[in-house]
Design a protein around this motif. Structure first.
Motif, PDB file in Angstrom:
ATOM      1  N   UNK A  57       4.735   9.933 -19.324  1.00 25.48           N
ATOM      2  CA  UNK A  57       5.015  10.545 -18.018  1.00 25.48           C
ATOM      3  C   UNK A  57       4.847   9.486 -16.938  1.00 25.48           C
ATOM      4  N   UNK A  58       5.903   9.217 -16.148  1.00 26.60           N
ATOM      5  CA  UNK A  58       5.848   8.186 -15.107  1.00 26.60           C
ATOM      6  C   UNK A  58       5.409   8.835 -13.793  1.00 26.60           C
ATOM      7  N   UNK A  59       4.350   8.285 -13.214  1.00 26.78           N
ATOM      8  CA  UNK A  59       3.865   8.804 -11.925  1.00 26.78           C
ATOM      9  C   UNK A  59       3.724   7.643 -10.950  1.00 26.78           C
ATOM     10  N   UNK A  60       3.795   7.950  -9.667  1.00 26.33           N
ATOM     11  CA  UNK A  60       3.505   6.950  -8.642  1.00 26.33           C
ATOM     12  C   UNK A  60       2.814   7.639  -7.482  1.00 26.33           C
ATOM     13  N   UNK A  61       2.062   6.878  -6.705  1.00 25.62           N
ATOM     14  CA  UNK A  61       1.313   7.428  -5.578  1.00 25.62           C
ATOM     15  C   UNK A  61       1.997   7.026  -4.279  1.00 25.62           C
ATOM     16  N   UNK A  66       2.911   3.345   2.756  1.00 27.65           N
ATOM     17  CA  UNK A  66       3.597   2.302   1.983  1.00 27.65           C
ATOM     18  C   UNK A  66       4.623   1.561   2.835  1.00 27.65           C
ATOM     19  N   UNK A  67       4.892   0.281   2.526  1.00 32.74           N
ATOM     20  CA  UNK A  67       5.956  -0.429   3.233  1.00 32.74           C
ATOM     21  C   UNK A  67       7.336   0.093   2.840  1.00 32.74           C
ATOM     22  N   UNK A 117     -10.674   5.723   2.706  1.00 33.69           N
ATOM     23  CA  UNK A 117      -9.220   5.886   2.825  1.00 33.69           C
ATOM     24  C   UNK A 117      -8.553   5.760   1.459  1.00 33.69           C
ATOM     25  N   UNK A 118      -8.967   4.736   0.675  1.00 31.84           N
ATOM     26  CA  UNK A 118      -8.406   4.582  -0.676  1.00 31.84           C
ATOM     27  C   UNK A 118      -8.735   5.803  -1.541  1.00 31.84           C
ATOM     28  N   UNK A 119      -9.909   6.345  -1.350  1.00 31.79           N
ATOM     29  CA  UNK A 119     -10.294   7.518  -2.143  1.00 31.79           C
ATOM     30  C   UNK A 119      -9.379   8.704  -1.811  1.00 31.79           C
ATOM     31  N   UNK A 120      -9.193   8.937  -0.521  1.00 31.94           N
ATOM     32  CA  UNK A 120      -8.379  10.086  -0.096  1.00 31.94           C
ATOM     33  C   UNK A 120      -6.904   9.884  -0.453  1.00 31.94           C
ATOM     34  N   UNK A 121      -6.407   8.681  -0.198  1.00 26.69           N
ATOM     35  CA  UNK A 121      -4.962   8.455  -0.355  1.00 26.69           C
ATOM     36  C   UNK A 121      -4.548   8.030  -1.765  1.00 26.69           C
ATOM     37  N   UNK A 122      -5.523   7.506  -2.562  1.00 29.68           N
ATOM     38  CA  UNK A 122      -5.154   7.017  -3.895  1.00 29.68           C
ATOM     39  C   UNK A 122      -5.921   7.703  -5.025  1.00 29.68           C
ATOM     40  N   UNK A 200      -0.598  -0.734   0.414  1.00 26.09           N
ATOM     41  CA  UNK A 200      -0.188  -0.096   1.660  1.00 26.09           C
ATOM     42  C   UNK A 200       0.147  -1.156   2.708  1.00 26.09           C
ATOM     43  N   UNK A 201       1.052  -0.822   3.629  1.00 26.50           N
ATOM     44  CA  UNK A 201       1.519  -1.792   4.632  1.00 26.50           C
ATOM     45  C   UNK A 201       0.394  -2.377   5.481  1.00 26.50           C
TER      46      UNK A 201
END
Ligand code: SF4
Length: 242
Positions: A57-61, A66-67, A117-122, A200-201
């Motif tokens: 199963x391919x997933x992405x966050x 993101x840029x 932030x990384x915890x919430x967003x990733x 992330x950008x």
């Protein structure tokens, strides 16, 4: 160029990578996940997964930060490959309460807020993406970061309580790019602007000649801090190289 590329020892690495992907499928399908960031290593893995019909199963966050170049390569890969790419977003309520309390650019204020932030967003979205999975596959390479020196091809991932496969572990950066060019694979155009590692950008910049490849991530933090976002913490147990 292609013939010279295939004639080298990289063929053996390629065979081993495919064998590991087939092992992942044999032992863990349908509970195997590929967390794809669409960086150079991950587009190589995506190409191999599709070409060898690996059931994963391919997933992405999509962190929301993101840029544009990353969205472009996600789109290009979606069109090139006959594979469903499952995109996971952070929970809106989590982002809203974090931003309300600490601001939109909290990651520049302290390491703690950057990790929040990384915890919430990733991390939270990745946990959702890995729900029910028994194994996941990553494009990590050993020479990307000193923190990855001890990694194995297959290891127990203590952070998520599942098995992690790192089939590109021994590939060099040059081998990754030789494969991308030889197979005409879409890639993130930021790589052409000296971005070896893309996140992330606001947290990614280009590096100079001689700088560590991870120096472009969270560069404002202390020099001895390990530039990792928590997605790939150290494992507690190794399963040994295969
Ligand atoms: S890389 Fe930066 S913007 Fe992205 S989740 Fe981490 S701290 Fe937030």
């Amino acid at each position: 160029m292609v013939a010279a590329y295939w004639a080298g020892g990289v063929m053996e690495k390629l065979k081993k990578t495919v064998a590991l992907l087939q092992q992942l499928q044999a032992e863990y399908a349908p509970n195997a996940v590929f967390a794809c960031s669409f960086g150079a290593e991950d587009v190589v893995l995506l190409d191999l997964i599709v070409k060898h019909n690996i059931s994963v199963r391919v997933v992405t966050l999509d962190t929301g930060r993101l840029p544009e170049e990353t969205y472009a390569v996600i789109d290009a890969c979606s069109k090139k490959y006959d594979v469903l790419i499952n995109v996971y977003f952070p929970r809106p309520s989590d982002v809203e309460s974090m931003v309300k309390k600490d601001g939109v650019n909290l990651f520049y204020d302290s390491v703690e807020k950057r990790k929040l932030c990384c915890h919430v967003r990733k991390i939270i979205p990745l946990n959702r993406a890995l729900k029910g999975a028994k194994a996941w596959v990553t494009g990590l390479r050993r020479d990307q970061n000193v923190s990855r020196n001890e990694m194995k091809f297959i290891e127990d991932d203590a952070s998520f309580g599942i098995v992690k496969f790192n089939p590109l572990l021994e590939w060099s950066e040059k081998e990754i790019w030789d494969y991308i060019r030889a197979n005409d694979i879409p890639y993130n155009k930021l790589h052409d602007q000296f971005y070896p590692s893309i996140g992330c950008a606001p947290c990614t910049r280009a590096i100079s000649v001689g700088e560590d490849p991870r120096a472009g991530r969270w560069w404002w933090e202390q020099e001895d801090a390990v530039a990792e976002c928590g997605l790939h913490a150290s494992p507690i147990a190794k399963r040994g190289d295969k």
